[in-house]
Design an enzyme around this catalytic site. Structure first.
Site, short mmCIF file in Angstrom:
data_model
loop_
_atom_site.label_atom_id
_atom_site.label_comp_id
_atom_site.label_asym_id
_atom_site.label_seq_id
_atom_site.Cartn_x
_atom_site.Cartn_y
_atom_site.Cartn_z
N SER A 74 0.83 -1.20 0.00
CA SER A 74 0.00 0.00 0.00
C SER A 74 0.86 1.25 0.00
O SER A 74 1.91 1.31 0.66
CB SER A 74 -0.90 0.00 1.25
N ASP A 76 0.31 3.81 1.53
CA ASP A 76 0.30 4.37 2.88
C ASP A 76 1.21 3.62 3.85
O ASP A 76 1.25 3.95 5.04
CB ASP A 76 -1.13 4.36 3.44
N HIS A 99 -11.09 6.32 4.01
CA HIS A 99 -11.58 7.64 3.59
C HIS A 99 -13.08 7.71 3.89
O HIS A 99 -13.86 8.19 3.06
CB HIS A 99 -11.29 7.87 2.11
N ASP A 122 -17.48 6.74 24.85
CA ASP A 122 -17.23 5.31 25.03
C ASP A 122 -15.94 4.85 24.35
O ASP A 122 -15.35 3.84 24.75
CB ASP A 122 -18.39 4.49 24.47
N HIS A 171 -7.06 14.98 4.26
CA HIS A 171 -6.82 13.60 3.84
C HIS A 171 -7.90 12.68 4.39
O HIS A 171 -8.84 12.34 3.68
CB HIS A 171 -5.42 13.18 4.29
#
Length: 232
Positions: A74, A76, A99, A122, A171
């Site tokens: 990836s 990322d 996203h 929570d 982003h």
């Protein structure tokens, strides 16, 4: 097949993303870290979720070298690596990036996600931060690694175990957890509370955050040594 456990955990979590509604097309990825081996598995770049198999996960070491895998990892991956290097000491083993639309709305607006009610409390002990705008130099060179660095900058005074998500300016969201399943759950919770916040602020733009005592009560009844939510 080497690294069988993290390959299977990573593949299962990535394949779950479309069913959660968190991703469109191939806009999302999950990584899973093995602290004993100091490597992590991550989704290959641009591959449809229904085509993923454990064998297609890419194994990367903490210096960014591919240990095993025939596919390109990836895009990322450097961001995941940056976060895992820093957050693993907190018991964090998995990073999820999506996203998802409501969370992205806050990221694109450059707004923190405020803690407006108990659903948020929570999961997150306070507002979910948004990073600063990245500089031209940060984007031009080692962009994905620098994305990780600006996330770490935003967490200079925040415990990532208590606020397990961030909004990257312009982003989108990253979330994390002690397992891939928990990280995906946190990403889902982030999108749910972002959607609730958008609706709340559209009804009442000046809505105030939940009180600190309500936040503490709801967060710590689910987290920490005194937690009493759920089954032992």
């Amino acid at each position: 097949m080497n690294y069988k456990s993290i390959r299977e955990e990573c593949c299962e979590a990535n394949k779950r993303l479309p069913a959660t509604g968190l991703v469109d097309l191939t806009f999302g990825n999950v990584s899973v870290y093995d602290p004993a081996e100091a490597v992590f598995a991550i989704k290959p770049s641009g591959v449809d979720y229904d085509q993923l198999t454990p064998a297609s996960m890419v194994i990367v070491d903490m210096d960014g070298h591919v240990v095993e895998g025939d596919l390109r990892y990836s895009s990322d991956t450097p961001t995941h690596r940056c976060l895992l290097r820093e957050f693993a000491s907190k018991g964090i083993r998995s990073i999820v990036h999506t996203h998802s639309r409501s969370a992205v709305a806050f990221a694109q607006a450059g707004r923190v996600l405020p803690c407006l009610g108990t659903t948020h409390c929570d999961y997150f002990n306070g507002s979910v931060p948004v990073t600063r705008v990245m500089t031209e130099a940060e984007v031009a060179d080692e962009y994905e690694w620098n994305t990780g660095l600006v996330i770490l900058e935003a967490f200079a005074n925040i415990d990532p175990a208590e606020v397990p998500a961030v909004l990257v300016r312009n982003h989108g969201p990253f979330a994390w957890g002690g397992s891939a399943a928990k990280a995906v759950e946190t990403a889902q919770a982030l999108e749910i509370v972002a959607d609730m916040a958008l609706k709340t602020l559209s009804v009442s733009p000046y809505s105030r955050p939940a009180s600190p005592h309500l936040l503490r009560k709801h967060f710590y009844r689910k987290h920490g040594v005194a937690a009493y939510y759920g089954q032992p």
